[in-house]
Design a protein around this motif. Structure first.
Motif, PDB file in Angstrom:
ATOM      1  N   PRO A 183      16.323   9.021  -9.960  1.00  0.00           N
ATOM      2  CA  PRO A 183      15.167   8.463  -9.243  1.00  0.00           C
ATOM      3  C   PRO A 183      13.835   8.851  -9.860  1.00  0.00           C
ATOM      4  O   PRO A 183      12.864   8.092  -9.791  1.00  0.00           O
ATOM      5  N   ASN A 184      13.761  10.028 -10.486  1.00  0.00           N
ATOM      6  CA  ASN A 184      12.510  10.468 -11.100  1.00  0.00           C
ATOM      7  C   ASN A 184      12.118   9.633 -12.310  1.00  0.00           C
ATOM      8  O   ASN A 184      10.989   9.688 -12.772  1.00  0.00           O
ATOM      9  N   ALA A 185      13.055   8.843 -12.812  1.00  0.00           N
ATOM     10  CA  ALA A 185      12.788   8.056 -14.023  1.00  0.00           C
ATOM     11  C   ALA A 185      11.802   6.932 -13.768  1.00  0.00           C
ATOM     12  O   ALA A 185      11.280   6.351 -14.718  1.00  0.00           O
ATOM     13  N   ALA A 186      11.535   6.621 -12.505  1.00  0.00           N
ATOM     14  CA  ALA A 186      10.629   5.505 -12.196  1.00  0.00           C
ATOM     15  C   ALA A 186       9.181   5.959 -12.043  1.00  0.00           C
ATOM     16  O   ALA A 186       8.359   5.223 -11.507  1.00  0.00           O
ATOM     17  N   SER A 187       8.840   7.135 -12.530  1.00  0.00           N
ATOM     18  CA  SER A 187       7.463   7.619 -12.418  1.00  0.00           C
ATOM     19  C   SER A 187       6.528   6.781 -13.281  1.00  0.00           C
ATOM     20  O   SER A 187       6.948   6.099 -14.219  1.00  0.00           O
ATOM     21  N   ALA A 188       5.243   6.853 -12.959  1.00  0.00           N
ATOM     22  CA  ALA A 188       4.246   6.094 -13.718  1.00  0.00           C
ATOM     23  C   ALA A 188       4.237   6.512 -15.187  1.00  0.00           C
ATOM     24  O   ALA A 188       4.107   5.672 -16.083  1.00  0.00           O
ATOM     25  N   SER A 189       4.381   7.799 -15.444  1.00  0.00           N
ATOM     26  CA  SER A 189       4.366   8.287 -16.832  1.00  0.00           C
ATOM     27  C   SER A 189       5.543   7.740 -17.630  1.00  0.00           C
ATOM     28  O   SER A 189       5.405   7.383 -18.805  1.00  0.00           O
ATOM     29  N   GLU A 190       6.724   7.670 -16.981  1.00  0.00           N
ATOM     30  CA  GLU A 190       7.902   7.138 -17.658  1.00  0.00           C
ATOM     31  C   GLU A 190       7.703   5.666 -17.998  1.00  0.00           C
ATOM     32  O   GLU A 190       8.060   5.205 -19.090  1.00  0.00           O
ATOM     33  N   VAL A 191       7.131   4.922 -17.061  1.00  0.00           N
ATOM     34  CA  VAL A 191       6.876   3.504 -17.314  1.00  0.00           C
ATOM     35  C   VAL A 191       5.852   3.339 -18.436  1.00  0.00           C
ATOM     36  O   VAL A 191       6.011   2.503 -19.330  1.00  0.00           O
ATOM     37  N   ASP A 192       4.792   4.140 -18.412  1.00  0.00           N
ATOM     38  CA  ASP A 192       3.765   4.057 -19.461  1.00  0.00           C
ATOM     39  C   ASP A 192       4.356   4.358 -20.835  1.00  0.00           C
ATOM     40  O   ASP A 192       3.979   3.734 -21.837  1.00  0.00           O
ATOM     41  N   PHE A 193       5.262   5.328 -20.896  1.00  0.00           N
ATOM     42  CA  PHE A 193       5.923   5.659 -22.155  1.00  0.00           C
ATOM     43  C   PHE A 193       6.690   4.446 -22.680  1.00  0.00           C
ATOM     44  O   PHE A 193       6.612   4.103 -23.868  1.00  0.00           O
ATOM     45  N   ALA A 194       7.419   3.775 -21.779  1.00  0.00           N
ATOM     46  CA  ALA A 194       8.171   2.588 -22.180  1.00  0.00           C
ATOM     47  C   ALA A 194       7.247   1.464 -22.611  1.00  0.00           C
ATOM     48  O   ALA A 194       7.514   0.751 -23.585  1.00  0.00           O
ATOM     49  N   VAL A 195       6.134   1.295 -21.904  1.00  0.00           N
ATOM     50  CA  VAL A 195       5.158   0.262 -22.272  1.00  0.00           C
ATOM     51  C   VAL A 195       4.600   0.528 -23.665  1.00  0.00           C
ATOM     52  O   VAL A 195       4.497  -0.383 -24.502  1.00  0.00           O
ATOM     53  N   ALA A 196       4.248   1.785 -23.927  1.00  0.00           N
ATOM     54  CA  ALA A 196       3.698   2.135 -25.238  1.00  0.00           C
ATOM     55  C   ALA A 196       4.695   1.855 -26.354  1.00  0.00           C
ATOM     56  O   ALA A 196       4.339   1.333 -27.420  1.00  0.00           O
ATOM     57  N   LYS A 197       5.980   2.179 -26.120  1.00  0.00           N
ATOM     58  CA  LYS A 197       7.011   1.919 -27.135  1.00  0.00           C
ATOM     59  C   LYS A 197       7.132   0.432 -27.426  1.00  0.00           C
ATOM     60  O   LYS A 197       7.144   0.004 -28.588  1.00  0.00           O
ATOM     61  N   MET A 198       7.218  -0.371 -26.380  1.00  0.00           N
ATOM     62  CA  MET A 198       7.374  -1.800 -26.571  1.00  0.00           C
ATOM     63  C   MET A 198       6.130  -2.444 -27.165  1.00  0.00           C
ATOM     64  O   MET A 198       6.224  -3.357 -27.989  1.00  0.00           O
ATOM     65  N   ALA A 199       4.963  -1.957 -26.769  1.00  0.00           N
ATOM     66  CA  ALA A 199       3.722  -2.508 -27.315  1.00  0.00           C
ATOM     67  C   ALA A 199       3.598  -2.203 -28.807  1.00  0.00           C
ATOM     68  O   ALA A 199       3.200  -3.066 -29.601  1.00  0.00           O
TER      69      ALA A 199
END
Length: 312
Positions: free
Chosen positions: A255-271
């Motif tokens: 459940p902790n994987a849905a944090s804002a920081s985790e999402v931002d990390f994924a966004v940065a990778k894909m961007a």
């Protein structure tokens, strides 16, 4: 039996907003009490769920309840950038459109009194704290209620009557809350520009009389990302957030994987994988995570660039 017109108005409203909503019924104070009684679902309701509630809402309205809607609880973590301006005149509503803040929904809550819902971004999310400052700016500029600037500010759901005692008509009836305009898919043409503008200043300092601080992105560069790039980043954010939430729901991630920081990390990778410039990504992160420290965008981008691009 609910009148078909009520069903049509409610459906047109939720289609125009195109977001999960929280629905509330607010009743007058009970005898001897001085506070209204609010009953909210406190859930992220979708169109079918809201339409199924209409008979219950109509019954509550008949019994003296006022019917409200607001953006769902999910918005505390990822607000869709749709705001409501309260207590506007029709001239103010028209001026919003002329200035590039075209409402996707306009509601006449009582005679000559309007609420306007404005979608500031096409996709993605806006930082909750930053959005408060954006709504306050719009309310101030267009004569709205500056006390009603929460990113989850309730607005009236049209199709029902406004049961405030001061609006009671001479015949004893109450005026209907009317749907004035519904524009599905309408996004304010200057919404992203306003978010960028507000994010670049210390609004608290400015309110106290201090000179505005320079943009936090100035250390990176003075130019802002284009609207096209911003929309790409917002689309990436939405896709990655939904992917992570699905994986959490399926039990593939904690459940902790849905944090804002985790999402931002994924966004940065894909961007980065999509060839978007690091400075553009950093600027976008500053706008959406204004509460973070100034090194957050660079740290996030550095971490993302150190991992293989294995996201889908």
């Amino acid at each position: 039996m609910v009148h078909p017109a009520t069903q049509r108005v409610v459906k047109a409203t939720i289609v125009a907003l195109n977001a999960s909503l929280d629905i509330g019924m607010v009743f007058p104070p009970k005898p001897g009490a001085d506070r209204s009684v609010g009953i909210w679902t406190n859930r992220d309701l979708h169109a079918d769920e809201i339409l199924a509630m209409v008979p219950r809402l109509a019954s509550a309205n008949t019994r003296g309840g006022n019917i409200f809607m607001r953006v769902g609880p999910f918005s505390r973590d990822a607000h869709p950038g749709m705001v409501m301006l309260d207590d506007l005149t029709i001239d103010a509503v028209e001026q919003l459109s002329r200035d590039g803040f075209e409402p996707c929904l306009v509601i006449e809550t009582s005679p000559a009194n309007f609420q306007a819902w404005v979608k500031l971004i096409a996709n993605g999310a806006v930082d909750y704290g930053l959005l408060t400052q954006v709504v306050r700016r719009l309310a101030n500029d267009y004569g709205g209620d500056e006390r009603a600037v929460s990113p989850r500010q309730p607005g009236r759901l049209p199709g029902f009557t406004n049961r405030k005692a001061k609006h009671r008509l001479e015949d004893g009836k109450f005026p209907f809350v009317k749907l004035t305009e519904a524009r599905p898919g309408c996004v304010a043409s200057k919404g992203v520009e306003l978010i960028h503008q507000v994010s670049r200043f210390d609004t608290a300092g400015a309110a106290a009389g201090a000179a505005p601080k320079p943009p936090r992105s100035a250390a990176v560069r003075s130019t802002e990302p284009t609207l096209e790039v911003t929309n790409k980043l917002q689309a990436i954010h939405l896709a990655q957030k939904n992917r992570i939430l699905r994986e959490v729901a399926d039990g593939r991630r904690s459940p902790n994987a849905a944090s804002a920081s985790e999402v931002d990390f994924a966004v940065a990778k894909m961007a980065l994988a999509a060839g978007i410039d690091k400075d553009d990504i950093a600027h976008w992160l500053r706008c959406t995570r204004a509460q973070k420290d100034e090194t957050y965008p660079e740290r996030t981008i550095h971490a993302a660039s150190s991992w293989p691009f294995n996201l889908k």
